[in-house]
Design an enzyme around this catalytic site. Structure first.
Site, short mmCIF file in Angstrom:
data_model
loop_
_atom_site.label_atom_id
_atom_site.label_comp_id
_atom_site.label_asym_id
_atom_site.label_seq_id
_atom_site.Cartn_x
_atom_site.Cartn_y
_atom_site.Cartn_z
N ASP A 11 33.58 -43.73 -0.41
CA ASP A 11 33.66 -43.26 0.97
C ASP A 11 32.27 -43.34 1.59
O ASP A 11 31.26 -43.34 0.87
CB ASP A 11 34.18 -41.83 1.05
N SER A 12 32.23 -43.39 2.90
CA SER A 12 30.94 -43.41 3.59
C SER A 12 30.18 -42.10 3.40
O SER A 12 28.97 -42.04 3.61
CB SER A 12 31.14 -43.69 5.08
N CYS A 74 38.19 -44.37 2.64
CA CYS A 74 37.51 -44.28 3.94
C CYS A 74 38.30 -45.14 4.91
O CYS A 74 38.48 -46.34 4.68
CB CYS A 74 36.08 -44.79 3.81
N GLU A 159 30.29 -32.99 8.37
CA GLU A 159 29.24 -33.31 7.40
C GLU A 159 28.08 -32.32 7.49
O GLU A 159 27.35 -32.12 6.51
CB GLU A 159 28.73 -34.74 7.63
N CYS A 193 41.30 -39.99 9.07
CA CYS A 193 39.95 -39.94 8.54
C CYS A 193 39.98 -38.91 7.42
O CYS A 193 40.51 -37.81 7.61
CB CYS A 193 38.93 -39.53 9.60
N HIS A 195 37.84 -37.07 6.22
CA HIS A 195 37.10 -35.83 6.49
C HIS A 195 37.99 -34.78 7.17
O HIS A 195 37.78 -33.57 7.01
CB HIS A 195 35.93 -36.09 7.44
#
Length: 272
Positions: A11-12, A74, A159, A193, A195
């Protein structure tokens, strides 16, 4: 000879850990290596070429670690890099290896979660602009109408561990409002996403009760179980020692502090 081929998960940043958690719960016996490209996150606003370059570099790093199979956990990388890697790089340089994404498995089952055949998709600017979900869902279910909303502030908020603070409410409420004003018939909202599951407590308060909020972890995990059953040639190469290793392109101490929130347990990472 003992098999030493972990499943690679990329993942990024941290979001892919939500998918990894679901995969590890469904397939606990395998060996895994997780790589987060935190030093270059978020990917959402980068160009196609940049995302492809970054993703390929990380996939090749996982290949060098012995991974025969890599999951792009991702959405942005799946939208902007997966097809090129599968069609160009694997046949030319890594014909025995496989790279899978998160978009197709989700598109294949989206019809199970909507009665009105009207779906909202929320993702990064890169994922939304790629039109990948629109195209994939239409391929499997042309009768489903898809409305999209980019949410460029959500990943930075998550993040930086600010997503549950009151300051995040404006951006959460505004993006949800912009999506729902596109159609009164939306009854399923896909969080495109990895996240975004961390926003579920707030999203459940914002969306009406009849909205089915769909996350991808369980879907991707179930798809991987099916994939390994259908591809015994890949499955037999995978090592089964229940080990989990975590790597980051950023600061391991910072990664460990944030990653436990996504993965649901404390972990210790290394610099890639």
């Amino acid at each position: 000879m003992q098999k030493t081929s972990p499943i690679g998960i990329f993942d990024s940043g941290y979001g892919g850990l939500t998918v990894f958690r679901s995969i590890a719960d469904r397939l606990p016996d395998y060996q895994y290596i997780y790589l987060g490209d935190n030093a270059r996150s978020p990917y959402g606003d980068h160009s196609f070429d940049t995302i492809y370059k970054y993703t390929l570099e990380c996939v090749e790093w996982l290949f060098a670690k012995g991974c025969e199979l890599v999951i792009l956990a991702c959405n942005t990388a799946s939208a902007k890099a997966l097809r090129t890697i599968q069609q160009k790089d694997l046949p030319a340089k890594y014909p025995g290896k496989r790279v899978l994404g998160v978009i197709r498995p989700t598109a294949e089952v989206i019809n199970q979660f909507t009665s009105s055949k009207t779906v909202g998709v929320m993702g990064t600017r890169g994922t939304i602009n790629s039109q990948s979900y629109l195209l994939e869902i239409n391929k499997f279910f042309p009768e489903i109408r898809v409305y999209q909303q980019s949410c460029p502030m959500w990943v930075p908020l998550i993040e930086n561990n600010e997503h549950l603070q009151s300051g995040a409410d404006f951006f959460i409420n505004e993006y949800c409002r912009q999506l729902m004003t596109q159609s009164d018939d939306i009854d399923c909202v896909l969080l495109a996403c990895t996240h975004y599951p961390l926003l579920l407590p707030k999203l459940k308060k914002v969306f009406p009760d009849y909205i089915n909020i769909l996350t991808q972890g369980e879907i991707v995990a179930a798809s991987l179980v099916d994939y390994l059953q259908r591809h015994p040639d890949i499955e037999k190469k995978l090592s089964r020692n229940q080990e989990k290793s975590f790597f980051t392109s950023g600061d391991p101490l910072a990664f460990d502090e944030h990653a436990s929130i996504f993965f649901g347990e404390d972990l210790k990472s290394e610099k890639m």
